[in-house]
Design an enzyme around this catalytic site. Structure first.
Site, PDB file in Angstrom:
ATOM      1  N   GLU A  18     -38.596  15.643  44.060  1.00 43.70           N
ATOM      2  CA  GLU A  18     -38.505  14.775  45.479  1.00 43.70           C
ATOM      3  C   GLU A  18     -37.918  15.698  46.341  1.00 43.70           C
ATOM      4  O   GLU A  18     -37.723  16.932  46.019  1.00 43.70           O
ATOM      5  CB  GLU A  18     -37.434  13.718  45.011  1.00 43.70           C
ATOM      6  CG  GLU A  18     -37.896  12.397  44.611  1.00 43.70           C
ATOM      7  CD  GLU A  18     -38.360  11.656  45.614  1.00 43.70           C
ATOM      8  OE1 GLU A  18     -38.563  12.023  47.088  1.00 43.70           O
ATOM      9  OE2 GLU A  18     -38.660  10.421  45.652  1.00 43.70           O
ATOM     10  N   ARG A 111     -26.999   5.070  44.243  1.00 44.70           N
ATOM     11  CA  ARG A 111     -26.907   6.714  44.531  1.00 44.70           C
ATOM     12  C   ARG A 111     -27.506   7.098  45.988  1.00 44.70           C
ATOM     13  O   ARG A 111     -28.481   6.343  46.325  1.00 44.70           O
ATOM     14  CB  ARG A 111     -27.568   7.464  43.214  1.00 44.70           C
ATOM     15  CG  ARG A 111     -29.007   7.383  43.416  1.00 44.70           C
ATOM     16  CD  ARG A 111     -29.623   8.409  42.409  1.00 44.70           C
ATOM     17  NE  ARG A 111     -30.810   8.183  41.903  1.00 44.70           N
ATOM     18  CZ  ARG A 111     -32.024   8.403  42.485  1.00 44.70           C
ATOM     19  NH1 ARG A 111     -31.866   8.680  43.981  1.00 44.70           N
ATOM     20  NH2 ARG A 111     -33.188   8.209  41.853  1.00 44.70           N
ATOM     21  N   ASN A 113     -30.548   8.716  48.013  1.00 43.94           N
ATOM     22  CA  ASN A 113     -31.939   8.862  47.919  1.00 43.94           C
ATOM     23  C   ASN A 113     -32.550   9.603  48.905  1.00 43.94           C
ATOM     24  O   ASN A 113     -31.954  10.697  49.124  1.00 43.94           O
ATOM     25  CB  ASN A 113     -32.553   7.514  47.606  1.00 43.94           C
ATOM     26  CG  ASN A 113     -34.144   7.489  46.785  1.00 43.94           C
ATOM     27  OD1 ASN A 113     -33.960   8.514  46.035  1.00 43.94           O
ATOM     28  ND2 ASN A 113     -34.978   6.726  47.126  1.00 43.94           N
ATOM     29  N   GLU A 132     -32.817  -0.260  40.385  1.00 43.55           N
ATOM     30  CA  GLU A 132     -34.071  -0.426  41.250  1.00 43.55           C
ATOM     31  C   GLU A 132     -34.430  -1.942  41.466  1.00 43.55           C
ATOM     32  O   GLU A 132     -35.870  -2.247  41.883  1.00 43.55           O
ATOM     33  CB  GLU A 132     -35.275   0.031  40.399  1.00 43.55           C
ATOM     34  CG  GLU A 132     -34.625   1.649  40.290  1.00 43.55           C
ATOM     35  CD  GLU A 132     -36.012   2.576  40.314  1.00 43.55           C
ATOM     36  OE1 GLU A 132     -37.113   2.126  40.243  1.00 43.55           O
ATOM     37  OE2 GLU A 132     -35.866   3.798  40.226  1.00 43.55           O
ATOM     38  N   ASN A 159     -36.219   4.527  51.021  1.00 45.98           N
ATOM     39  CA  ASN A 159     -37.168   5.562  50.665  1.00 45.98           C
ATOM     40  C   ASN A 159     -37.503   6.468  51.897  1.00 45.98           C
ATOM     41  O   ASN A 159     -36.662   6.650  52.808  1.00 45.98           O
ATOM     42  CB  ASN A 159     -38.132   5.098  49.603  1.00 45.98           C
ATOM     43  CG  ASN A 159     -38.144   5.730  48.384  1.00 45.98           C
ATOM     44  OD1 ASN A 159     -38.068   7.001  48.459  1.00 45.98           O
ATOM     45  ND2 ASN A 159     -38.260   5.312  47.405  1.00 45.98           N
ATOM     46  N   ASP A 213     -43.377   5.529  48.649  1.00 47.23           N
ATOM     47  CA  ASP A 213     -42.291   6.223  48.416  1.00 47.23           C
ATOM     48  C   ASP A 213     -41.801   7.064  49.668  1.00 47.23           C
ATOM     49  O   ASP A 213     -41.681   6.366  50.569  1.00 47.23           O
ATOM     50  CB  ASP A 213     -42.500   7.356  46.914  1.00 47.23           C
ATOM     51  CG  ASP A 213     -41.056   7.675  46.368  1.00 47.23           C
ATOM     52  OD1 ASP A 213     -40.064   7.559  47.133  1.00 47.23           O
ATOM     53  OD2 ASP A 213     -41.024   7.986  45.144  1.00 47.23           O
TER      54      ASP A 213
HETATM   55  C1  BGC Z   1     -36.511   7.251  43.524  1.00 48.46           C
HETATM   56  C2  BGC Z   1     -36.803   6.712  42.248  1.00 48.46           C
HETATM   57  C3  BGC Z   1     -37.756   5.512  42.462  1.00 48.46           C
HETATM   58  C4  BGC Z   1     -38.864   5.743  43.093  1.00 48.46           C
HETATM   59  C5  BGC Z   1     -39.894   4.707  43.508  1.00 48.46           C
HETATM   60  C6  BGC Z   1     -37.773   7.521  44.521  1.00 48.46           C
HETATM   61  O1  BGC Z   1     -37.482   7.742  45.959  1.00 48.46           O
HETATM   62  O2  BGC Z   1     -35.869   8.055  43.746  1.00 48.46           O
HETATM   63  O3  BGC Z   1     -35.717   6.346  41.548  1.00 48.46           O
HETATM   64  O4  BGC Z   1     -37.991   5.161  41.143  1.00 48.46           O
HETATM   65  O5  BGC Z   1     -38.386   6.394  44.245  1.00 48.46           O
HETATM   66  O6  BGC Z   1     -39.349   3.573  44.395  1.00 48.46           O
HETATM   67 CA    CA Z   2     -38.162   9.083  47.482  1.00 50.32          CA
END
Ligand code: BGC
Ligand code: CA
Length: 306
Positions: A18, A111, A113, A132, A159, A213
Site C-alpha cells: 500500500e 487504524r 489507512n 471494514e 481510502n 481503493d
Molecule cells: C485497506 C484494506 C481494505 C482495502 C479495501 C485498503 O486501503 O488498507 O484494509 O481491505 O483498502 O477497502
Molecule cells: Ca488504500
C-alpha cells in the site's frame, strides 16, 4: 479490456502492499506493507528495495520536509529515521518509530489507512474500521503545527484522496460506498466543502467484489483509481467519465503513485493476504510492486511540513 504492459519493480510477497509515495528529492519510492508493519524504500536506479519493520500496522508513509519520514502507525502518527533503511534485509529487527501524535479515533477498532500531503504540506490521513463494516472512520487534516481536524466523519474505510492540478477540488473514496466523492477545496486554508459524487463505480463493470481503493490525479486532471478485488485500475475524467481500463494479473490492486523521470511511471501496489491457496497459485505477483507506463505524466507527491 486492454491488457497493459507492466514491469515488476519489486517481486515480493507483501501481505498488504500500500501507500506508494514518490520522494522526488531522493528519487526513491516509499511504500508500506500495512499488516506486516513494514516500510519499504525502493530505489529505481539500482532496483534495490530495503525495508524497516516498525512493529505495528503502518497505514502510509510520507517524507517529512525537515528530514526523515512520517508514518501512520496504529491510530497515530510516528516519525521514522531515514537511516532505518540502511540495511537491506527482510529479517531485521523492529526499528523504533517515535510517536509524534495521536489521532482522535477509537483505539482497538480503527487504524490509520491512506495518507498523503497537499501542496501546502498539510497531511491528510484517513482512518478505517478494523471490521471494514462499522462507520468508525474519518479523514483528518493535520497542519504543520500538528493541529488536527477531522474533516470527514462516519466513513468505514477512508481510502484514496488527491487534489486536482489547480487544487480547487479534492477527491475522496470511502471504499464500501464504491463512490468517488469530489469536494471544493480552498488551497489557502485546506477547507473542503460541497461534497458530491463524481462517479459511483458499477459492480457490473468493475466486478462484484471490487471496490475503489487508492487514487492519484495525473497532470491532465484525470483520476487513476486502484480497484481492490477488481484486477486493475480505471482512469476517470474530471467529469467522472470512464476513460481507460488497466487490467493486471492481480485481483487486489490497492494503490498507485506517479514517480520516476518526469513523473511518467505509475507505481502500483498489490495485496496478497486473504487469498486462498488456488488464488495464490493463480496470482504469483500478488504482493509485488508493479510499474507501468500510463502514457501521461503525474503530479508530484508532497512532503509533510510538520
Ligand atoms: C485497506 C484494506 C481494505 C482495502 C479495501 C485498503 O486501503 O488498507 O484494509 O481491505 O483498502 O477497502
Ligand atoms: Ca488504500
Amino acid at each position: 479490456m486492454t491488457s497493459w504492459a507492466f514491469e515488476v519493480a519489486v517481486e515480493c510477497h507483501s501481505l498488504l502492499g500500500e501507500g506508494p509515495c514518490w520522494d522526488g528529492r531522493a528519487g526513491v519510492l516509499y511504500w508500506v506493507d500495512i499488516v506486516a508493519g513494514r516500510v519499504h524504500r525502493y530505489e529505481p536506479d539500482s532496483g534495490r528495495d530495503s525495508s524497516a519493520q516498525v512493529g505495528a500496522p503502518v497505514g502510509f508513509v510520507v517524507p517529512r520536509a525537515s528530514g526523515g519520514l512520517v508514518v501512520g502507525l496504529g491510530t497515530g502518527l510516528a516519525v521514522l529515521d531515514g537511516d532505518a533503511f540502511d540495511i537491506s534485509s527482510h529479517a531485521r529487527p523492529a526499528v523504533a518509530a517515535q510517536a509524534l501524535m495521536a489521532l482522535e479515533t477509537p483505539a482497538g477498532t480503527t487504524r490509520t489507512n491512506d495518507g498523503c500531503c497537499d501542496a501546502a504540506g498539510r497531511l491528510w490521513v484517513g482512518t478505517m474500521a478494523l471490521d471494514e463494516r462499522s462507520p468508525l472512520g474519518g479523514l483528518f487534516r493535520v497542519d504543520a503545527d500538528l493541529a488536527a481536524e477531522c474533516v470527514i466523519t462516519g466513513t468505514t474505510i477512508s481510502n484514496g484522496h488527491d487534489w486536482s492540478p489547480s487544487r480547487d477540488r479534492f477527491y475522496f473514496v470511502d471504499s464500501p460506498t464504491r463512490r468517488i466523492n469530489v469536494f471544493d477545496h480552498d488551497p489557502a486554508t485546506g477547507t473542503i466543502e460541497n461534497r458530491r459524487a463524481l462517479a459511483t463505480l458499477d459492480p457490473g463493470e468493475i466486478g462484484a467484489d471490487a471496490v475503489p481503493d487508492g487514487l492519484r490525479v495525473d497532470a491532465d486532471g484525470c483520476l487513476w483509481v486502484a480497484l481492490h478485488g477488481g484486477w486493475g485500475l480505471r482512469r476517470y475524467s474530471p467529469d467522472g467519465e470512464l476513460l481507460a481500463r488497466v487490467e493486471l494479473p492481480v485481483a487486489r490492486v490497492t494503490c498507485c503513485c506517479f514517480g520516476g523521470e518526469g513523473l511518467r511511471d505509475l507505481y502500483v501496489t498489490t495485496r496478497r493476504d486473504g487469498l486462498s491457496d488456488p488464488e495464490l497459485e493463480a496470482q504469483p505477483l500478488a504482493g509485488s510492486l508493479l510499474r507501468l507506463d500510463p502514457g501521461v505524466a503525474g503530479l508530484p507527491s508532497h512532503p509533510f511540513a510538520g
